[in-house]
Design a protein around this motif. Structure first.
Motif, PDB file in Angstrom:
ATOM      1  N   ARG A 190      65.264 -66.858  38.764  1.00 15.09           N
ATOM      2  CA  ARG A 190      63.920 -67.161  38.034  1.00 15.09           C
ATOM      3  C   ARG A 190      64.354 -67.359  36.588  1.00 15.09           C
ATOM      4  NH1 ARG A 190      59.478 -64.199  35.764  1.00 15.09           N
ATOM      5  NH2 ARG A 190      57.684 -65.428  36.531  1.00 15.09           N
TER       6      ARG A 190
ATOM      7  N   CYS B 159      62.873 -66.948  32.957  1.00 15.59           N
ATOM      8  CA  CYS B 159      62.068 -66.067  32.212  1.00 15.59           C
ATOM      9  C   CYS B 159      61.657 -66.494  30.934  1.00 15.59           C
ATOM     10  CB  CYS B 159      62.639 -64.757  32.407  1.00 15.59           C
ATOM     11  SG  CYS B 159      62.950 -63.914  34.118  1.00 15.59           S
TER      12      CYS B 159
ATOM     13  N   ASP C 133      56.035 -59.279  32.120  1.00 20.07           N
ATOM     14  CA  ASP C 133      55.930 -60.075  33.405  1.00 20.07           C
ATOM     15  C   ASP C 133      56.217 -59.230  34.498  1.00 20.07           C
ATOM     16  OD1 ASP C 133      55.576 -62.582  34.753  1.00 20.07           O
ATOM     17  OD2 ASP C 133      57.821 -62.967  34.372  1.00 20.07           O
TER      18      ASP C 133
ATOM     19  N   GLU D  88      53.984 -57.431  36.544  1.00 22.69           N
ATOM     20  CA  GLU D  88      53.413 -57.466  37.790  1.00 22.69           C
ATOM     21  C   GLU D  88      53.883 -58.665  38.766  1.00 22.69           C
ATOM     22  OE1 GLU D  88      48.873 -57.523  37.787  1.00 22.69           O
ATOM     23  OE2 GLU D  88      49.149 -55.948  36.028  1.00 22.69           O
ATOM     24  N   HIS D  89      54.319 -59.793  38.169  1.00 19.66           N
ATOM     25  CA  HIS D  89      54.693 -60.979  38.879  1.00 19.66           C
ATOM     26  C   HIS D  89      56.129 -60.554  39.432  1.00 19.66           C
ATOM     27  CE1 HIS D  89      54.606 -65.262  40.004  1.00 19.66           C
ATOM     28  NE2 HIS D  89      55.922 -65.091  39.539  1.00 19.66           N
TER      29      HIS D  89
ATOM     30  N   GLN E  83      57.206 -57.550  40.155  1.00 22.20           N
ATOM     31  CA  GLN E  83      57.060 -56.749  41.277  1.00 22.20           C
ATOM     32  C   GLN E  83      56.700 -57.337  42.556  1.00 22.20           C
ATOM     33  OE1 GLN E  83      54.185 -54.248  39.343  1.00 22.20           O
ATOM     34  NE2 GLN E  83      55.371 -52.422  39.391  1.00 22.20           N
ATOM     35  N   ASP E  84      55.618 -58.485  42.465  1.00 21.46           N
ATOM     36  CA  ASP E  84      55.385 -59.068  43.547  1.00 21.46           C
ATOM     37  C   ASP E  84      56.805 -59.905  44.156  1.00 21.46           C
ATOM     38  OD1 ASP E  84      52.745 -58.377  43.461  1.00 21.46           O
ATOM     39  OD2 ASP E  84      52.275 -60.276  42.340  1.00 21.46           O
ATOM     40  N   ILE E  85      57.554 -60.455  43.229  1.00 24.27           N
ATOM     41  CA  ILE E  85      58.603 -61.368  43.786  1.00 24.27           C
ATOM     42  C   ILE E  85      59.688 -60.539  44.539  1.00 24.27           C
ATOM     43  CG2 ILE E  85      60.821 -62.416  43.033  1.00 24.27           C
ATOM     44  CD1 ILE E  85      58.933 -63.770  40.780  1.00 24.27           C
TER      45      ILE E  85
END
Length: 177
Positions: free
Chosen positions: A32, A34, A41, A43-44, A46-48
């Motif tokens: 990724r 960044c 960043d 929240e994003h 954590q989703d990944i």
């Protein structure tokens, strides 16, 4: 691989160079690029991590992931709080101070070292223009394990790829004698 330093093409090239040099099959490694500090960043990320199960995380590099003045504490605390929320092991790459003798240390606030559980310093020895170089890994801090002796590696760049083999650590004046 959370990358603030290079781009996907460079990452792929370096990875493929190593795999080719050791005749290894392709591996899937999540990458990724960044742009924001890690805490901004989160929240994003954590989703990944939840979607992929990524573990460990490689942070390249500490300064950009912090996103602020490296001498101040605010960005440092936000970075480590974010890493705790991600709840995964992290290998964090960092730049060192300019001191060329002895333990160079992590550039910036002393708490970068204090928060780390283990700190390794990487030093290289290479002739200008040479395709070979020697690396020494020096264990500078350990608080969840014993401190390890220096490790050495010999790297060779060629049209056939990059080969890495274990070797005696190179010596550096005042560091390894």
């Amino acid at each position: 691989y959370l990358d603030w330093e290079m781009d996907l093409a460079t990452f792929k090239y370096r990875t493929q160079l190593y795999l080719k040099g050791h005749s290894l099959p392709a591996v899937e490694m999540l990458y990724r690029r960044c742009y924001l500090p890690l805490a901004q960043d989160l929240e994003h990320l954590q989703d990944i991590v939840a979607d992929t199960g990524a573990d460990p995380l490689i942070v390249d590099s500490l300064g950009a992931a912090t996103g602020g003045d490296l001498k101040e504490t605010e960005g440092l605390l936000a970075l480590f709080q974010g890493l705790r929320q991600l709840n995964k092991s992290a290998l964090i790459l960092a730049h060192t101070t300019k001191d060329r003798e002895g333990d160079r240390g992590i550039y910036g606030n002393v708490h970068f070292r204090n928060y780390a559980r283990s700190v390794w310093e990487c030093r290289k020895q290479q002739e200008v223009g040479a395709d070979d170089l020697h690396i020494a890994l020096l264990h500078r801090k350990a608080n969840v394990s014993k401190e390890f002796k220096p490790l050495g590696f010999h790297l060779t760049f060629s049209p056939n790829g990059l080969t890495v083999r274990q070797a005696d650590p190179p010596t550096f004046a005042g560091v390894i004698e």
